[in-house]
Design a protein around this motif. Structure first.
Motif, PDB file in Angstrom:
ATOM      1  N   ALA A  39       7.316   6.587   3.628  1.00 57.37           N
ATOM      2  CA  ALA A  39       6.019   5.901   3.734  1.00 57.37           C
ATOM      3  C   ALA A  39       6.200   4.513   4.340  1.00 57.37           C
ATOM      4  CB  ALA A  39       5.352   5.805   2.369  1.00 57.37           C
ATOM      5  N   ARG A  40       7.248   3.807   3.903  1.00 57.21           N
ATOM      6  CA  ARG A  40       7.518   2.480   4.436  1.00 57.21           C
ATOM      7  C   ARG A  40       7.901   2.552   5.910  1.00 57.21           C
ATOM      8  NH1 ARG A  40      11.807  -0.191   5.480  1.00 57.21           N
ATOM      9  NH2 ARG A  40      13.219   1.176   4.382  1.00 57.21           N
ATOM     10  N   ILE A  41       8.702   3.533   6.273  1.00 54.55           N
ATOM     11  CA  ILE A  41       9.104   3.703   7.668  1.00 54.55           C
ATOM     12  C   ILE A  41       7.890   4.032   8.545  1.00 54.55           C
ATOM     13  CG2 ILE A  41      10.421   5.166   9.259  1.00 54.55           C
ATOM     14  CD1 ILE A  41      12.560   5.334   7.015  1.00 54.55           C
ATOM     15  N   ALA A  46       3.878   2.270  12.554  1.00 49.52           N
ATOM     16  CA  ALA A  46       2.471   2.069  12.926  1.00 49.52           C
ATOM     17  C   ALA A  46       2.219   0.611  13.303  1.00 49.52           C
ATOM     18  CB  ALA A  46       1.556   2.493  11.778  1.00 49.52           C
ATOM     19  N   ARG A  47       2.817  -0.325  12.541  1.00 51.52           N
ATOM     20  CA  ARG A  47       2.674  -1.757  12.868  1.00 51.52           C
ATOM     21  C   ARG A  47       3.295  -2.070  14.222  1.00 51.52           C
ATOM     22  NH1 ARG A  47       4.047  -2.355   7.571  1.00 51.52           N
ATOM     23  NH2 ARG A  47       6.171  -2.992   8.074  1.00 51.52           N
ATOM     24  N   ALA A  48       4.425  -1.442  14.510  1.00 49.56           N
ATOM     25  CA  ALA A  48       5.097  -1.683  15.793  1.00 49.56           C
ATOM     26  C   ALA A  48       4.252  -1.173  16.953  1.00 49.56           C
ATOM     27  CB  ALA A  48       6.466  -1.011  15.804  1.00 49.56           C
TER      28      ALA A  48
END
Length: 190
Positions: A39-41, A46-48
């Protein structure tokens, strides 16, 4: 070494050495690394993809945008720009040699085009350009987004000496004249 050549003593020593050892239930070794937090990855990816809009490599930052009113006149000069130059710019006594219209564009698209436009104008040794950003008189009373961003970006651009709102026939408070630095190419006589 094949099993035929194994000495009985070696086999007994081996069996004693592995006495009490349980066979592995899985075929993969545990490397000791913690399992990936999927989930963190996924959130990081998505932010990148969306990028960080607060700071941009081209130098035109949105970290702090100066809000301006739709009919507000813009005027700014870098340190060292004389008041007489600003007056000449404001009264259209310095003719503009090129123009760009950013009406209806997204902030990101306007930033890209403005950066490229200013880079090309500097490359061509143009002294003054006009940037039309619009007024965007909004019914909800909020400030015009593009006008506010252009006002902020121009102050940050290393090649901008000054800018001021245009005279009415050139767009009034919906456009600005931009005075640019020139490097004076070799052999140029003006």
């Amino acid at each position: 070494m094949s099993q035929d050549n194994v000495e009985p003593d070696d086999e007994n020593l081996f069996r004693q050495a592995i006495k009490g050892v349980k066979p592995l239930k899985q075929q993969q070794a545990d490397t000791g690394k913690p399992k990936a937090d999927r989930a963190r990855i996924a959130a990081s990816r998505a932010r990148a993809l969306t990028g960080n809009t607060s700071i941009v490599i081209d130098g035109l930052s949105d970290q702090f945008v100066i809000d301006v009113a739709p009919e507000e006149e813009l005027m700014w000069g870098a340190n060292g720009v004389q008041a007489s130059q600003l007056r000449k710019l404001k009264s259209a006594q310095i003719p503009f040699d090129d123009s760009i219209d950013l009406h209806g564009m997204t902030v990101e698209r306007a930033r890209e085009l403005l950066w490229a436009f200013l880079a090309e104008a500097v490359k061509q040794e143009i002294r003054c350009v006009r940037v039309t950003h619009g007024k965007a008189q909004r019914k909800d009373g909020r400030t015009p987004i593009l006008k506010s961003h252009v006002n902020t970006w121009l102050r940050q651009h290393a090649s901008v000496l000054a800018f001021t709102s245009c005279i009415p026939r050139h767009g009034g408070t919906g456009s600005v004249y931009v005075l640019l630095k020139r490097t004076m190419l070799e052999g140029r006589e003006d």
